[in-house]
Design a protein around this motif. Structure first.
Motif, short mmCIF file in Angstrom:
data_model
loop_
_atom_site.label_atom_id
_atom_site.label_comp_id
_atom_site.label_asym_id
_atom_site.label_seq_id
_atom_site.Cartn_x
_atom_site.Cartn_y
_atom_site.Cartn_z
N LYS A 3 0.89 -1.40 0.11
CA LYS A 3 -0.01 0.05 -0.03
C LYS A 3 0.99 1.22 0.06
O LYS A 3 1.98 1.21 0.82
CB LYS A 3 -0.93 0.04 1.16
N LYS A 4 0.47 2.30 -0.73
CA LYS A 4 1.31 3.58 -0.93
C LYS A 4 1.13 4.23 0.38
O LYS A 4 0.02 4.49 0.98
CB LYS A 4 0.70 4.29 -2.15
N THR A 5 2.29 4.61 0.99
CA THR A 5 2.22 5.41 2.24
C THR A 5 1.85 6.98 1.75
O THR A 5 2.08 7.65 0.85
CB THR A 5 3.64 5.94 2.68
N SER A 6 0.70 7.44 2.51
CA SER A 6 0.12 8.87 2.30
C SER A 6 1.08 9.89 2.62
O SER A 6 1.95 9.83 3.61
CB SER A 6 -1.11 8.78 2.85
N ILE A 10 3.32 10.19 6.35
CA ILE A 10 4.92 10.58 6.24
C ILE A 10 5.15 11.99 7.49
O ILE A 10 5.92 11.91 8.14
CB ILE A 10 5.37 10.92 4.96
N VAL A 11 4.05 12.66 7.22
CA VAL A 11 4.29 14.02 8.19
C VAL A 11 4.19 13.53 9.64
O VAL A 11 4.87 14.11 10.47
CB VAL A 11 3.28 15.14 7.77
#
Length: 157
Positions: A3-6, A10-11
């Motif tokens: 799954k792609k990290t949003s 990340i923030v």
């Protein structure tokens, strides 16, 4: 498939890592060097109320963002409140304390002086500071001596 990290994840983790590093490598050593261990213990016993205030501030922010995002499904809200409370009391309690102690170091309202007498115990070849609350810890004695030398205070013994 991964799954792609949003961006928000990340923030969040970046902010968490910054808080962790600043707390462990900047604030904590500075606080431990400045305050006596008895003063730290007294502050930590009564500082839970500040963590509760931060918890309610974050909870209010979470409710505001939830209402603003117009999410219809609120079934995960109790779990989110539980995780927020757990993270505040388990993970943020000490950083909040250290941040408040750092602010206390920088904002000086007045001086709180304690007078101690140096007690030299010849039989045990030790000495300590004796007053209303005695200081027996070698680290605390070194902190007092370092502060005294920095301020160029005269010795009375």
């Amino acid at each position: 498939m991964l799954k792609k990290t949003s961006t928000s994840q990340i923030v969040f983790f970046s902010v968490f890592l910054i808080i962790f590093f600043v707390h462990n490598f900047v604030l904590q050593p500075m606080i431990r060097e400045t305050y006596l261990s008895s003063d730290l213990k007294n502050f930590e016993e009564s500082s839970w109320k500040y963590t509760v205030i931060v918890f309610f501030a974050l909870l209010s922010l979470m409710f505001f963002l939830t209402i603003k995002s117009k999410i219809k499904d609120l079934s995960n809200l109790p779990i989110a409140i539980f995780v927020l409370g757990l993270s505040c009391f388990a993970g943020l309690h000490r950083p909040i304390n250290d941040l408040l102690l750092y602010i206390n170091m920088k904002v000086e309202k007045g001086r709180n002086s304690k007078e101690y007498k140096v007690v030299n115990h010849q039989d045990y070849k030790t000495f300590w500071l004796n007053g209303k609350t005695s200081i027996h810890d070698n680290n605390d004695l070194n902190k007092v001596n370092t502060f005294r030398l920095k301020k160029k205070f005269k010795t009375h013994f």
